[in-house]
Design an enzyme around this catalytic site. Structure first.
Site, PDB file in Angstrom:
ATOM      1  N   LYS A 126       0.825  -1.221   0.000  1.00 48.59           N
ATOM      2  CA  LYS A 126       0.000   0.000   0.000  1.00 48.59           C
ATOM      3  C   LYS A 126       0.857   1.268   0.000  1.00 48.59           C
ATOM      4  O   LYS A 126       0.563   2.236  -0.700  1.00 48.59           O
ATOM      5  CB  LYS A 126      -0.866  -0.082   1.249  1.00 48.59           C
ATOM      6  CG  LYS A 126      -1.526   1.123   1.751  1.00 48.59           C
ATOM      7  CD  LYS A 126      -2.060   0.830   3.137  1.00 48.59           C
ATOM      8  CE  LYS A 126      -0.914   0.554   4.082  1.00 48.59           C
ATOM      9  NZ  LYS A 126      -1.156  -0.257   5.224  1.00 48.59           N
TER      10      LYS A 126
ATOM     11  N   LYS B 136      -4.870   3.879   2.133  1.00 45.62           N
ATOM     12  CA  LYS B 136      -5.802   2.974   1.437  1.00 45.62           C
ATOM     13  C   LYS B 136      -6.850   3.779   0.671  1.00 45.62           C
ATOM     14  O   LYS B 136      -7.170   3.507  -0.487  1.00 45.62           O
ATOM     15  CB  LYS B 136      -6.509   2.070   2.453  1.00 45.62           C
ATOM     16  CG  LYS B 136      -5.598   1.045   3.095  1.00 45.62           C
ATOM     17  CD  LYS B 136      -6.308   0.356   4.244  1.00 45.62           C
ATOM     18  CE  LYS B 136      -5.403  -0.690   4.877  1.00 45.62           C
ATOM     19  NZ  LYS B 136      -5.927  -1.170   6.163  1.00 45.62           N
TER      20      LYS B 136
ATOM     21  N   GLY C 172      -3.720  -9.914   7.531  1.00 45.63           N
ATOM     22  CA  GLY C 172      -3.328 -11.282   7.877  1.00 45.63           C
ATOM     23  C   GLY C 172      -2.990 -12.056   6.625  1.00 45.63           C
ATOM     24  O   GLY C 172      -3.468 -11.733   5.532  1.00 45.63           O
TER      25      GLY C 172
HETATM   26  N1  LIG Z   1       1.066  -8.738   7.208  1.00 43.66           N
HETATM   27  C1  LIG Z   1      -0.142  -8.404   6.771  1.00 43.66           C
HETATM   28  O1  LIG Z   1      -1.188  -8.719   7.369  1.00 43.66           O
HETATM   29  C2  LIG Z   1      -0.284  -7.649   5.482  1.00 43.66           C
HETATM   30  C3  LIG Z   1      -1.574  -7.374   4.969  1.00 43.66           C
HETATM   31  C4  LIG Z   1      -1.702  -6.706   3.743  1.00 43.66           C
HETATM   32  C5  LIG Z   1      -0.572  -6.304   3.084  1.00 43.66           C
HETATM   33  N2  LIG Z   1       0.671  -6.552   3.605  1.00 43.66           N
HETATM   34  C6  LIG Z   1       1.834  -6.108   2.846  1.00 43.66           C
HETATM   35  O2  LIG Z   1       2.547  -7.235   2.369  1.00 43.66           O
HETATM   36  C7  LIG Z   1       3.928  -6.925   2.260  1.00 43.66           C
HETATM   37  C8  LIG Z   1       4.740  -7.961   3.034  1.00 43.66           C
HETATM   38  O3  LIG Z   1       4.353  -7.950   4.393  1.00 43.66           O
HETATM   39  P1  LIG Z   1       4.844  -9.065   5.435  1.00 43.66           P
HETATM   40  O4  LIG Z   1       3.969  -8.912   6.631  1.00 43.66           O
HETATM   41  O5  LIG Z   1       4.932 -10.390   4.783  1.00 43.66           O
HETATM   42  O6  LIG Z   1       6.312  -8.521   5.770  1.00 43.66           O
HETATM   43  P2  LIG Z   1       7.528  -9.333   6.430  1.00 43.66           P
HETATM   44  O7  LIG Z   1       7.017 -10.496   7.206  1.00 43.66           O
HETATM   45  O8  LIG Z   1       8.368  -8.325   7.115  1.00 43.66           O
HETATM   46  O9  LIG Z   1       8.333  -9.901   5.170  1.00 43.66           O
HETATM   47  C9  LIG Z   1       9.134  -9.106   4.358  1.00 43.66           C
HETATM   48  C10 LIG Z   1       9.960  -9.988   3.451  1.00 43.66           C
HETATM   49  O10 LIG Z   1      10.749  -9.161   2.610  1.00 43.66           O
HETATM   50  C11 LIG Z   1      12.080  -9.671   2.570  1.00 43.66           C
HETATM   51  N3  LIG Z   1      13.018  -8.597   2.291  1.00 43.66           N
HETATM   52  C12 LIG Z   1      13.297  -7.510   3.046  1.00 43.66           C
HETATM   53  N4  LIG Z   1      14.235  -6.760   2.440  1.00 43.66           N
HETATM   54  C13 LIG Z   1      14.551  -7.381   1.295  1.00 43.66           C
HETATM   55  C14 LIG Z   1      15.480  -7.125   0.242  1.00 43.66           C
HETATM   56  N5  LIG Z   1      16.279  -6.058   0.284  1.00 43.66           N
HETATM   57  N6  LIG Z   1      15.539  -8.002  -0.779  1.00 43.66           N
HETATM   58  C15 LIG Z   1      14.752  -9.092  -0.826  1.00 43.66           C
HETATM   59  N7  LIG Z   1      13.859  -9.400   0.146  1.00 43.66           N
HETATM   60  C16 LIG Z   1      13.772  -8.551   1.182  1.00 43.66           C
HETATM   61  C17 LIG Z   1      12.303 -10.267   3.954  1.00 43.66           C
HETATM   62  O11 LIG Z   1      13.369 -11.203   3.883  1.00 43.66           O
HETATM   63  P3  LIG Z   1      13.799 -12.150   5.130  1.00 43.66           P
HETATM   64  O12 LIG Z   1      12.658 -13.082   5.339  1.00 43.66           O
HETATM   65  O13 LIG Z   1      15.011 -12.825   4.684  1.00 43.66           O
HETATM   66  O14 LIG Z   1      14.003 -11.189   6.269  1.00 43.66           O
HETATM   67  C18 LIG Z   1      10.933 -10.914   4.210  1.00 43.66           C
HETATM   68  O15 LIG Z   1      10.887 -12.198   3.665  1.00 43.66           O
HETATM   69  C19 LIG Z   1       4.063  -5.487   2.781  1.00 43.66           C
HETATM   70  O16 LIG Z   1       4.000  -4.590   1.707  1.00 43.66           O
HETATM   71  C20 LIG Z   1       2.841  -5.315   3.657  1.00 43.66           C
HETATM   72  O17 LIG Z   1       2.435  -3.966   3.796  1.00 43.66           O
HETATM   73  C21 LIG Z   1       0.827  -7.226   4.769  1.00 43.66           C
END
Ligand SMILES: NC(=O)c1ccc[n+]([C@@H]2O[C@H](COP(=O)([O-])OP(=O)(O)OC[C@H]3O[C@@H](n4cnc5c(N)ncnc54)[C@H](OP(=O)(O)O)[C@@H]3O)[C@@H](O)[C@H]2O)c1
Length: 428
Positions: free
Chosen positions: A106, A206, A302
């Site tokens: 987002k 959003k 989630g």
């Molecule tokens: N969590 C939710 O409920 C939710 C809901 C809607 C949208 N989102 C969106 O979805 C996206 C991901 O969220 P998430 O919760 O999955 O985040 P997260 O758990 O922090 O995962 C981020 C991932 O990105 C990787 N990463 C970080 N820096 C990087 C780089 N320089 N090169 C390659 N990979 C890199 C990390 O690697 P490592 O694993 O090796 O650290 C990790 O696997 C975000 O944009 C978030 O806003 C999340």
């Protein structure tokens, strides 16, 4: 059978769930889309990190940006997060190199969506971001496809599950803000730093994306933003007494050819649909012609709900048509007038905590009449022990500028014990 080669970059909460989902459901997705989703590559920051999914070594890219260069990659799913840095580099490069992109980011779309959409259109690839807004609620696809026939005049609702959880539990469990925030963190409904959820920024990002889709305009930053940080239990109780609930609502509306975008705590009638949405749910209401009113609600965040949205985007690309990211070609998107809310009319709730002394009430009501704001209801609750009194005022509809002026003027008075409150009422 046709096949689409996918690179998933980011294997955290969302990426690892999506990886498993795509592997487990490949057959049914292939049947439904007449094209097979094949995860060719993955990447994350730390290759050696222990993950709860098994990934063959040969799928790992040496560098995440390789996904944008390799000829065999058709679609990149960006799940890193953040408006800048790696995610920005990845998505810009992917589109420039004619790769389809699906993202849940987002922050990136709210900031760079217009630029990215331009590149996607020029290179005839898809940029899809259903998962960036309200997770499992398919609002973007609804606006772009299901509701395509409609001229939309208003979109509003509950766009943040964390703040809705806090407000509804302050009410139901009779607890204060800090107590509920603490339990929300323990249950995983609030992040360790929940600032963006509580101060309204998450909702505005959003809504900025949705507003642009509703009104065929470019993304616009003209927003009135307030969060729930200053709401206390007394406000929730007072709202109940007057027949309202307090919700953090986001609104984007077209009034007399001008668009107003706003996020603020709102008093909304207890028997309205929005007031009944409790806990972490999101609920979005759209007013359009000819459809009338449409409502969608669901889990806003989630891994499960977000994966549902990501798979919807991936499936759309599997089926093969290239669409404009914001519904319209860049050339057709408009530069509409976005107005701040100063001249919009609201009725409002005021709460003043004052020293319990004669003359104060008339001083306050004089300030209201001086600003041409008429009072609909007034309740005074003296607390004789503390020698203070709580004055609650509900106004008739008045110019927002005047309401804010009253708040500022009364706040300066020496008889004020606590910062006064102004909460707008939705009685449209
Ligand atoms: N969590 C939710 O409920 C939710 C809901 C809607 C949208 N989102 C969106 O979805 C996206 C991901 O969220 P998430 O919760 O999955 O985040 P997260 O758990 O922090 O995962 C981020 C991932 O990105 C990787 N990463 C970080 N820096 C990087 C780089 N320089 N090169 C390659 N990979 C890199 C990390 O690697 P490592 O694993 O090796 O650290 C990790 O696997 C975000 O944009 C978030 O806003 C999340």
């Amino acid at each position: 059978m046709k096949k689409l080669n996918i690179a998933i970059v980011g294997l955290g909460n969302i990426g690892s769930y999506l990886y498993k989902y795509l592997n487990d459901n490949k057959k049914i997705l292939t049947e439904k889309n007449n094209c097979s989703p094949f995860i060719k590559y993955v990447s994350a920051k730390n290759k050696k990190r222990k993950r709860n999914i098994k990934i063959n070594k040969e799928k790992w890219l040496n560098n995440y940006l390789d996904a944008t260069k390799l000829k065999e990659v058709d679609l990149i799913v960006e799940l890193i997060g953040g408006a800048e840095g790696a995610a920005k580099k990845l998505v810009f490069n992917a589109l420039k190199n004619k790769k389809h992109v699906v993202t849940a980011n987002k922050a990136l779309i709210a900031k760079y969506g217009d630029q990215l959409a331009k590149i996607a259109e020029k290179n005839k690839v898809n940029l899809e971001f259903e998962a960036s807004v309200c997770g499992g609620v398919p609002i973007i696809r609804s606006l772009k496809e299901g509701l395509i026939a409609n001229k939309i005049s208003k979109i509003y609702g509950i766009f943040n599950g964390t703040s809705n959880y806090i407000l509804s539990n302050m009410d139901k469990q009779n607890k204060n803000f800090e107590e509920v925030l603490f339990s929300a963190k323990k249950l995983g409904y609030a992040e360790s730093n929940p600032a963006a959820d509580l101060n309204g920024d998450d909702v505005s990002s959003k809504l900025k994306i949705l507003s642009s889709l509703c009104f065929n305009s470019f993304l616009n930053d003209n927003f009135h933003i307030e969060g729930i940080n200053k709401i206390d239990k007394e406000d929730i109780d007072n709202a109940n007494k007057f027949g309202y609930k307090i919700k953090l609502l986001g609104y984007a509306e077209l009034l007399n050819d001008k668009i107003y975008q706003r996020v603020h705590p709102t008093l909304i009638k207890k028997d309205s649909y929005v007031a009944s949405i409790d806990g972490v749910l999101n609920a979005i209401i759209i007013d359009g012609k000819p459809v009338g009113q449409s409502i969608i609600q669901g889990e806003g965040a989630g891994p499960a709900a977000t994966t549902s949205a990501l798979v919807s985007d991936i499936s759309s690309i599997l089926r093969g048509n290239v669409k404009f990211p914001f519904s319209l070609s860049n050339k057709e998107r408009k530069r509409l007038k976005f107005k701040n809310i100063d001249d919009r009319f609201f009725s409002a709730y005021f709460r003043f905590e004052v020293i319990d002394k004669p003359g104060i009430l008339s001083n306050i009501t004089n300030i209201f009449s001086k600003n041409k704001v008429s009072i609909k209801r007034l309740v005074q609750n003296p607390n004789r022990n503390k020698k203070i009194s709580s004055i609650i005022i509900i106004t008739h509809k008045s110019r927002d500028k005047s309401l804010s002026k009253i708040l500022k003027e009364v706040a300066k008075k020496s008889y004020i014990e606590k910062k006064p409150k102004l909460i707008r009422i939705d009685d449209d």
